[in-house]
Design an enzyme around this catalytic site. Structure first.
Site, PDB file in Angstrom:
ATOM      1  N   GLU A 427       0.820  -1.223   0.000  1.00  0.00           N
ATOM      2  CA  GLU A 427       0.000   0.000   0.000  1.00  0.00           C
ATOM      3  C   GLU A 427       0.848   1.264   0.000  1.00  0.00           C
ATOM      4  O   GLU A 427       0.489   2.274   0.610  1.00  0.00           O
ATOM      5  CB  GLU A 427      -0.981   0.005   1.178  1.00  0.00           C
ATOM      6  N   GLY A 428       1.982   1.222  -0.673  1.00  0.00           N
ATOM      7  CA  GLY A 428       2.889   2.367  -0.717  1.00  0.00           C
ATOM      8  C   GLY A 428       3.937   2.219   0.362  1.00  0.00           C
ATOM      9  O   GLY A 428       3.624   2.239   1.555  1.00  0.00           O
TER      10      GLY A 428
END
Length: 565
Positions: A427-428
């Site tokens: 998620e980053g």
């Protein structure tokens, strides 16, 4: 995990993040104290009695692919049914489609408990929740009517298909394509990797949100569209019909979260439906990703809580030498007590930051207030990066407290560290979160950040009358943060990026000091923990902010030859 942290969450809602103010809005007027207590109590019971018992089985007996059929870990079917049948997938989803319509803050509490109980399984409802939110905001009414009730009930589950072998953080490099089929649908073709719960034998249908390019798409992220591609095409009755043209190529063999199948997905002209307008895929996907980033931050907190409880229990029982305070276990030794006390202080800090972020999201939803929206945006990368770093650090400390037994898999301490490690990546990555903080989130001239810092200084100034020493240190840390923020605002973007990670962690320590100060003011029993945070951990903000102000100076002087290339 010995027990879900419902009591600590309730304290934070009541005394730190002003949940009562949120419940006082028309949008969330049903989130009464009785409802809140019932949600937290029942979610804790589910986690303790149903979900946590399958955590070890997920690690020892990973999900597997047999002749193209995915087989889940033992016990996951029963635990997932408990989550779905209890309505826990749809805590904050729209009532009109079967959700509870409660604040995202309460869903965040539930998700943290589930993550601490079994991170591998919690990933499944978390991805569904992200898809639900994306569809609520961006899908057509027909797609909403068909898919949302089944996703919210947990009858079906959702995924996010973004990453490709050549397109990870650089999403604009993706090549997956979608071609119009002439009937309003599209044929999606391409391969995606790292797809969490990309298939499942726990539900009759898996719904994929897939980023792809239309034939006339512009290059880069502006040319990306989003498509809903189900595993089975719904029939006229809305039930799973014929199989779509997609398959799981393989499952990844991972460091941790073994019970969560991480799939390589192949779409071979699979039928899909456009979500939102052409070229709007990234906007729609970011709705899902922003939800997931806070969720992942709370995964870190949940795993940290579980690892810490295990370490405390071991330290209380493990006898090694005479302790200064007469404790029978190693918990009486100063260094062990230091590790456990600092871990507990940081878990509390990270939990507060995450719930403050969730509360800001809810207030923006309830009131449309721009300042609340900006606060939520500012806190999201901090909650994600700090929460997951704390998850890894506390799980690592848990192994250390166990000593040699922590390195032995049978104790289970190492699983928390292996499971937590991914949270700083997906998620980053946390580096990207920090770059987002000093880039996009300071693009308003630092207005949102400086407003938050001013609130901390104001609270600390008022607290001087009650806790002058601690309040003074919190005020000074906020002032140091303000000066560092102003210094970053004067830098070019690459200089900011070079100091982004230490800046984010310095910011998080200041937020944590503020949270503990407020906790000590509300409950004197929490004063010793506040002293640990403010006296032992908060001073670490100063060198972090000093490094952040260095910018990129000297970094590029360290060439490839010095790096060992």
């Amino acid at each position: 995990m010995a027990h879900a942290p419902a009591a600590d969450q309730r304290f934070i809602l009541d005394h730190i993040v002003d949940f009562a103010g949120l419940a006082g809005t028309d949008r969330f007027r049903d989130a009464t104290p009785d409802v809140t207590a019932a949600i937290l109590t029942e979610a804790a019971r589910l986690c303790d009695e149903v979900v946590a018992p399958v955590n070890r089985d997920g690690d020892l007996h990973p999900a597997r692919l047999e002749n193209g059929v995915l087989r889940s870990s033992p016990g996951f079917d029963r635990a997932y049914r408990g989550i779905a049948e209890g309505g826990w997938v749809g805590v904050s989803a729209a009532v009109e489609y079967g959700g509870m319509g409660l604040p995202h803050t309460l869903a965040t509490c539930v998700n943290e408990m589930l993550a601490g109980a079994c991170l591998s399984l919690q990933l499944k409802p978390l991805l569904s929740q992200g898809q639900i939110e994306a569809l609520e905001h961006h899908a057509s009414d027909d797609l909403k009517a068909l898919y949302l009730p089944k996703l919210i009930s947990g009858e079906w589950s959702g995924t996010m298909n973004l990453t490709e072998p050549q397109a990870g953080s650089d999403v604009g490099a993706l090549r997956c394509r979608a071609e119009p089929d002439g009937d309003g649908t599209y044929r999606v073709t391409g391969q995606k990797i790292f797809i969490t719960w990309g298939d499942s034998d726990l539900v009759p249908n898996v719904c994929h949100l897939v980023l792809a390019r239309l034939p006339d798409a512009a290059p880069g992220t502006k040319g990306i569209s989003l498509f809903l591609v189900p595993k089975f095409l719904p029939d006229e009755g809305g039930n799973p019909g014929v199989a779509n043209s997609l398959r799981v190529v393989s499952l990844e063999h991972k460091l941790g979260i073994h019970g969560s199948p991480t799939c390589v997905m192949e779409f071979q002209g699979a039928k899909g439906w456009l979500v939102d307008a052409p070229g709007k895929g990234m906007a729609a996907m970011f709705t899902m990703m922003n939800n997931a980033r806070l969720g992942v931050g709370m995964q870190g907190v949940g795993v940290a809580e579980a690892a810490l409880q295990k370490a405390v229990a071991f330290a209380a029982e493990r006898v090694q030498g005479k302790t200064p305070d007469g404790s029978p276990g190693i918990i009486g030794h100063a260094d062990v007590r230091r590790m456990l006390a600092e871990a507990r202080a940081e878990v509390f800090s990270a939990r507060v930051i995450g719930l403050a972020c969730a509360r800001a999201i809810d207030m923006a939803t309830a009131t449309g207030d721009g300042d609340c929206r900006a606060r939520a945006a500012l806190l999201t990368p901090i909650a994600k990066a700090y929460g997951t770093d704390i998850g890894i650090r506390v799980a690592d400390l848990g192994v250390q407290v166990h000593g040699g037994m922590g390195f032995i898999e049978e104790t289970g301490a190492a699983q928390y560290l292996r499971d937590a490690r991914i949270t700083a990546i997906y998620e980053g990555t946390n580096g990207i979160q920090a770059m987002d903080l000093v880039g996009r989130k300071l693009a308003d001239g630092g207005e949102a950040a400086l407003r938050l810092i001013a609130e901390i200084e104001s609270d600390a100034a008022e607290a001087r009358a009650h806790l002058p020493d601690l309040a003074g240190e919190v005020w000074q840390s906020a002032e140091n943060l303000r000066e560092a923020t102003e210094a970053l605002l004067a830098m070019d973007l690459n200089d900011r990026f070079a100091g982004a990670v230490p800046y984010l962690h310095g910011f998080a320590l200041v937020l944590g000091g503020h949270a503990h100060l407020r906790a000590a003011l509300a409950d004197a029993a929490r004063l010793p923990l506040a002293r640990v945070m403010i006296r032992r951990l908060l001073p670490g903000h100063a060198p972090l902010l000093a490094v952040a102000r260095e910018g990129a100076s000297g970094l590029y002087d360290v060439g490839p030859e010095l790096l060992g290339a």
